[in-house]
Motif scaffolding. Sequence first.
Motif, mmCIF file in Angstrom:
data_model
loop_
_atom_site.group_PDB
_atom_site.id
_atom_site.type_symbol
_atom_site.label_atom_id
_atom_site.label_comp_id
_atom_site.label_asym_id
_atom_site.label_seq_id
_atom_site.Cartn_x
_atom_site.Cartn_y
_atom_site.Cartn_z
ATOM 1 N N HIS A 11 -0.296 -14.884 8.953
ATOM 2 C CA HIS A 11 -1.661 -15.406 8.968
ATOM 3 C C HIS A 11 -1.614 -16.887 9.342
ATOM 4 O O HIS A 11 -1.201 -17.718 8.525
ATOM 5 C CB HIS A 11 -2.337 -15.223 7.609
ATOM 6 C CG HIS A 11 -2.593 -13.792 7.256
ATOM 7 N ND1 HIS A 11 -1.655 -13.000 6.633
ATOM 8 C CD2 HIS A 11 -3.676 -12.997 7.479
ATOM 9 C CE1 HIS A 11 -2.156 -11.777 6.470
ATOM 10 N NE2 HIS A 11 -3.374 -11.746 6.981
ATOM 11 N N SER A 57 4.236 -9.026 3.433
ATOM 12 C CA SER A 57 3.472 -8.212 4.384
ATOM 13 C C SER A 57 3.424 -8.879 5.750
ATOM 14 O O SER A 57 2.697 -9.854 5.941
ATOM 15 C CB SER A 57 2.037 -8.002 3.864
ATOM 16 O OG SER A 57 2.053 -7.265 2.677
ATOM 17 N N THR A 82 3.596 -14.388 -1.761
ATOM 18 C CA THR A 82 2.872 -13.161 -1.429
ATOM 19 C C THR A 82 1.673 -12.944 -2.337
ATOM 20 O O THR A 82 1.530 -13.630 -3.370
ATOM 21 C CB THR A 82 3.837 -11.957 -1.549
ATOM 22 O OG1 THR A 82 3.169 -10.752 -1.194
ATOM 23 C CG2 THR A 82 4.353 -11.827 -2.972
ATOM 24 N N SER A 84 1.228 -9.775 -3.424
ATOM 25 C CA SER A 84 1.605 -8.553 -4.139
ATOM 26 C C SER A 84 2.067 -8.837 -5.568
ATOM 27 O O SER A 84 2.995 -9.605 -5.787
ATOM 28 C CB SER A 84 2.729 -7.817 -3.398
ATOM 29 O OG SER A 84 3.157 -6.700 -4.159
ATOM 30 N N ILE A 179 -9.852 -1.437 2.823
ATOM 31 C CA ILE A 179 -8.937 -2.517 3.189
ATOM 32 C C ILE A 179 -8.873 -2.600 4.713
ATOM 33 O O ILE A 179 -9.269 -1.664 5.410
ATOM 34 C CB ILE A 179 -7.510 -2.302 2.614
ATOM 35 C CG1 ILE A 179 -6.942 -0.948 3.066
ATOM 36 C CG2 ILE A 179 -7.519 -2.405 1.101
ATOM 37 C CD1 ILE A 179 -5.529 -0.678 2.575
ATOM 38 N N GLN A 180 -8.382 -3.713 5.241
ATOM 39 C CA GLN A 180 -8.335 -3.908 6.677
ATOM 40 C C GLN A 180 -7.266 -3.018 7.323
ATOM 41 O O GLN A 180 -6.243 -2.715 6.700
ATOM 42 C CB GLN A 180 -8.040 -5.375 7.008
ATOM 43 C CG GLN A 180 -9.134 -6.333 6.600
ATOM 44 C CD GLN A 180 -8.850 -7.745 7.045
ATOM 45 O OE1 GLN A 180 -7.822 -8.030 7.662
ATOM 46 N NE2 GLN A 180 -9.756 -8.650 6.734
ATOM 47 N N LYS A 182 -5.237 -3.864 9.581
ATOM 48 C CA LYS A 182 -4.007 -4.655 9.663
ATOM 49 C C LYS A 182 -3.209 -4.562 8.364
ATOM 50 O O LYS A 182 -1.979 -4.470 8.380
ATOM 51 C CB LYS A 182 -4.367 -6.109 9.955
ATOM 52 C CG LYS A 182 -3.175 -7.034 10.121
ATOM 53 C CD LYS A 182 -3.644 -8.448 10.427
ATOM 54 C CE LYS A 182 -2.462 -9.373 10.628
ATOM 55 N NZ LYS A 182 -2.885 -10.767 10.896
ATOM 56 N N THR A 183 -3.924 -4.538 7.248
ATOM 57 C CA THR A 183 -3.255 -4.421 5.945
ATOM 58 C C THR A 183 -2.591 -3.055 5.813
ATOM 59 O O THR A 183 -1.478 -2.939 5.282
ATOM 60 C CB THR A 183 -4.271 -4.619 4.801
ATOM 61 O OG1 THR A 183 -4.904 -5.889 4.946
ATOM 62 C CG2 THR A 183 -3.597 -4.544 3.439
ATOM 63 N N HIS A 186 0.676 -3.089 7.615
ATOM 64 C CA HIS A 186 1.719 -3.778 6.853
ATOM 65 C C HIS A 186 2.281 -2.876 5.753
ATOM 66 O O HIS A 186 3.499 -2.813 5.542
ATOM 67 C CB HIS A 186 1.158 -5.063 6.238
ATOM 68 C CG HIS A 186 0.857 -6.121 7.246
ATOM 69 N ND1 HIS A 186 0.091 -7.228 6.984
ATOM 70 C CD2 HIS A 186 1.232 -6.252 8.541
ATOM 71 C CE1 HIS A 186 0.005 -7.979 8.063
ATOM 72 N NE2 HIS A 186 0.685 -7.412 9.010
ATOM 73 N N TYR A 187 1.373 -2.185 5.056
ATOM 74 C CA TYR A 187 1.820 -1.262 4.017
ATOM 75 C C TYR A 187 2.680 -0.154 4.624
ATOM 76 O O TYR A 187 3.696 0.248 4.033
ATOM 77 C CB TYR A 187 0.624 -0.643 3.289
ATOM 78 C CG TYR A 187 0.151 -1.439 2.096
ATOM 79 C CD1 TYR A 187 0.926 -1.538 0.944
ATOM 80 C CD2 TYR A 187 -1.079 -2.078 2.108
ATOM 81 C CE1 TYR A 187 0.499 -2.253 -0.156
ATOM 82 C CE2 TYR A 187 -1.525 -2.806 1.003
ATOM 83 C CZ TYR A 187 -0.734 -2.884 -0.120
ATOM 84 O OH TYR A 187 -1.161 -3.597 -1.215
#
Length: 213
Positions: A11, A57, A82, A84, A179-180, A182-183, A186-187
């Motif tokens: 980001h 992420s 993070t 998380s 959630i996005q 993009k997220t 990452h997951y």
Amino acid sequence: MKIRVLVVDDHPLFRDGVSRSLSEDGRFEVVGTASSADEAVVLADSLAPDIVLLDLSMPGGGLAALRRIAGRAGAPRVIILTVSEEDDDVMQALKAGAAGYVLKGVGAEELCGIVADLAGGRSYVAPALAMSVLSAMNEPPGQGKPATLIDTLSKREEDILRLVAQGKSNKEVGRALDIQEKTVKHYMTTILEKLQVRNRTEAALLARDHWRS
């Protein structure tokens, strides 16, 4: 001499803000920034920083980058920065060689103090997570050990995998879980790494076999 830091986060605004905070503190020199696991590994080798601030992420996976960086001779100290708060993420990061685990809600002044302490050889885990880490470390051998790779997933990762196993796209998964996209990507990177599979199709097949049994 100033503490040399490599900041890794995909980001740009957050990455630039952290870099600026460290530079303005006076104790640090930000020698480089990166936005992916591969880029982080390359720059950690070429720039030889004292500290790598690393998000979990990101493209390529933060844990994968951590293992590759920490496994090298003369490796820098790696600090996970993070959002998380998953116990499993904390434990995996510490086992992979992270010197610290910091949550992104931390203020600039506190972050600079933590980085300086870790550069001096100390360790750090966010206070909100410390108790669960201690509990996990004091758990009797064999107790709570996951029976399968699926069991290593966090609740959020399992929710995502269940939807992927139903054939949903990342966009559809994101819409279902609010959630996005993009997220979700990452997951999925982390899920593939944990399940030791090459792609989402293999992950879906593994999940279906597991939950059908």
